[in-house]
Design a protein around this motif. Structure first.
Motif, short mmCIF file in Angstrom:
data_model
loop_
_atom_site.label_atom_id
_atom_site.label_comp_id
_atom_site.label_asym_id
_atom_site.label_seq_id
_atom_site.Cartn_x
_atom_site.Cartn_y
_atom_site.Cartn_z
N ALA A 17 0.83 -1.21 0.00
CA ALA A 17 0.00 0.00 0.00
C ALA A 17 0.86 1.26 0.00
CB ALA A 17 -0.93 0.00 1.21
N PHE A 18 1.89 1.29 0.84
CA PHE A 18 2.76 2.47 0.89
C PHE A 18 3.56 2.63 -0.40
CE2 PHE A 18 1.86 2.67 5.40
CZ PHE A 18 2.00 4.02 5.69
N LEU A 19 4.00 1.53 -0.99
CA LEU A 19 4.74 1.62 -2.25
C LEU A 19 3.84 2.12 -3.38
CD1 LEU A 19 7.07 -1.51 -2.11
CD2 LEU A 19 7.67 0.90 -1.73
N LEU A 20 2.58 1.71 -3.38
CA LEU A 20 1.64 2.23 -4.38
C LEU A 20 1.43 3.73 -4.20
CD1 LEU A 20 -1.03 -0.60 -4.63
CD2 LEU A 20 0.57 0.14 -6.41
N LEU A 21 1.28 4.16 -2.94
CA LEU A 21 1.15 5.60 -2.67
C LEU A 21 2.40 6.35 -3.13
CD1 LEU A 21 -0.52 5.66 0.85
CD2 LEU A 21 -1.49 6.53 -1.29
N ALA A 22 3.56 5.78 -2.87
CA ALA A 22 4.82 6.41 -3.29
C ALA A 22 4.88 6.53 -4.81
CB ALA A 22 6.01 5.61 -2.77
N ALA A 23 4.44 5.49 -5.51
CA ALA A 23 4.46 5.52 -6.98
C ALA A 23 3.52 6.59 -7.51
CB ALA A 23 4.08 4.16 -7.54
N VAL A 24 2.32 6.70 -6.92
CA VAL A 24 1.35 7.70 -7.37
C VAL A 24 1.84 9.11 -7.07
CG1 VAL A 24 -0.97 8.59 -6.90
CG2 VAL A 24 -0.63 6.16 -7.28
N ALA A 25 2.56 9.29 -5.97
CA ALA A 25 3.06 10.62 -5.60
C ALA A 25 4.34 11.00 -6.35
CB ALA A 25 3.33 10.68 -4.10
N SER A 26 4.91 10.07 -7.09
CA SER A 26 6.17 10.34 -7.77
C SER A 26 5.95 11.10 -9.08
CB SER A 26 6.90 9.03 -8.06
OG SER A 26 6.36 8.41 -9.20
N PRO A 27 6.97 11.77 -9.56
CA PRO A 27 6.88 12.45 -10.86
C PRO A 27 6.70 11.50 -12.03
CG PRO A 27 8.77 13.25 -9.62
CD PRO A 27 8.23 12.08 -8.88
N LEU A 28 6.90 10.20 -11.82
CA LEU A 28 6.78 9.23 -12.90
C LEU A 28 5.35 9.07 -13.41
CD1 LEU A 28 9.13 6.44 -11.50
CD2 LEU A 28 9.65 8.21 -13.20
N VAL A 29 4.36 9.48 -12.61
CA VAL A 29 2.96 9.35 -13.00
C VAL A 29 2.62 10.33 -14.12
CG1 VAL A 29 0.59 9.62 -12.17
CG2 VAL A 29 2.28 8.50 -10.76
N PHE A 30 3.36 11.42 -14.20
CA PHE A 30 3.07 12.47 -15.16
C PHE A 30 3.84 12.27 -16.45
CE2 PHE A 30 2.02 14.14 -11.07
CZ PHE A 30 0.86 14.85 -11.29
N PRO A 31 3.27 12.74 -17.57
CA PRO A 31 4.03 12.69 -18.82
C PRO A 31 5.33 13.49 -18.68
CG PRO A 31 1.74 13.22 -19.25
CD PRO A 31 1.93 13.28 -17.76
N ARG A 32 6.27 13.21 -19.52
CA ARG A 32 7.56 13.89 -19.47
C ARG A 32 7.38 15.41 -19.57
NH1 ARG A 32 13.04 12.34 -20.83
NH2 ARG A 32 14.16 14.22 -21.39
N SER A 33 7.99 16.11 -18.63
CA SER A 33 7.88 17.57 -18.61
C SER A 33 8.84 18.19 -19.61
CB SER A 33 8.20 18.12 -17.22
OG SER A 33 7.18 17.82 -16.33
N VAL A 34 8.41 19.32 -20.14
CA VAL A 34 9.24 20.12 -21.03
C VAL A 34 9.36 21.50 -20.41
CG1 VAL A 34 8.61 18.82 -23.11
CG2 VAL A 34 7.27 20.80 -22.45
N THR A 35 10.22 22.33 -20.97
CA THR A 35 10.33 23.70 -20.47
C THR A 35 9.11 24.50 -20.90
OG1 THR A 35 11.47 24.52 -22.42
CG2 THR A 35 12.85 23.61 -20.62
N SER A 36 8.87 25.59 -20.22
CA SER A 36 7.74 26.44 -20.57
C SER A 36 7.87 26.96 -22.00
CB SER A 36 7.65 27.61 -19.59
OG SER A 36 6.53 28.41 -19.86
#
Length: 152
Positions: free
Chosen positions: A37-56
């Motif tokens: 459960a904690f590892l799933l929460l950690a995965a959801v809270a990580s930046p990996l859940v979001f698409p790759r960020s680009v600069t503004s």
């Protein structure tokens, strides 16, 4: 970079401690459940859940070319996570800017929100929308011709 990973790391460590405590008390199954459960929460809270960020700057350039929305976000933001999860497979149809990694993105968000770094802030058709309803953004992503309109 470390700030983005602080919450997931703390969640994973808390899971290890909770699991170890349960295992020491003679409940290894409960410990394993807590750890998962904690590892799933950690995965959801990580930046990996979001698409790759680009600069503004890159997001604005791409948005001008393909008319896709620009989503300004930051790790650990529950409203950003809600938007990302509710967009599901459509999330890749937007350009994502992590304001903790891009000072120009943070400045754009502050300019749109009276000096506050309120996220998610979505730039669509030249207008900023702060914490828009995910259903509203989904509709705009599905039908770019529908225009920006008010963000309920």
């Amino acid at each position: 970079m470390t700030r983005a990973w602080l919450t997931p790391i703390l969640l994973a460590l808390a899971g290890l401690l909770a699991a170890g405590s349960r295992a020491a008390d003679g409940s290894p199954v409960a410990g394993l459940v807590l750890l998962v459960a904690f590892l799933l929460l950690a995965a959801v809270a990580s930046p990996l859940v979001f698409p790759r960020s680009v600069t503004s700057a890159e997001a604005l350039r791409r948005s001008e070319a393909d008319r896709r929305p620009v989503v300004y976000w930051r790790p650990g933001c529950v409203f950003c996570l809600r938007l990302r999860l509710r967009l599901a497979g459509r999330a890749h149809r937007a350009h994502w800017v992590n304001i903790w990694r891009d000072p120009e993105g943070a400045a754009a968000v502050r300019a749109a929100n009276d000096g506050n770094e309120t996220v998610p802030t979505v730039l669509l058709a030249g207008r900023h929308h702060t914490n828009p309803d995910p259903a509203w953004l989904r509709a705009r992503i599905d039908d770019p011709a529908s225009g920006s309109g008010p963000a309920r």
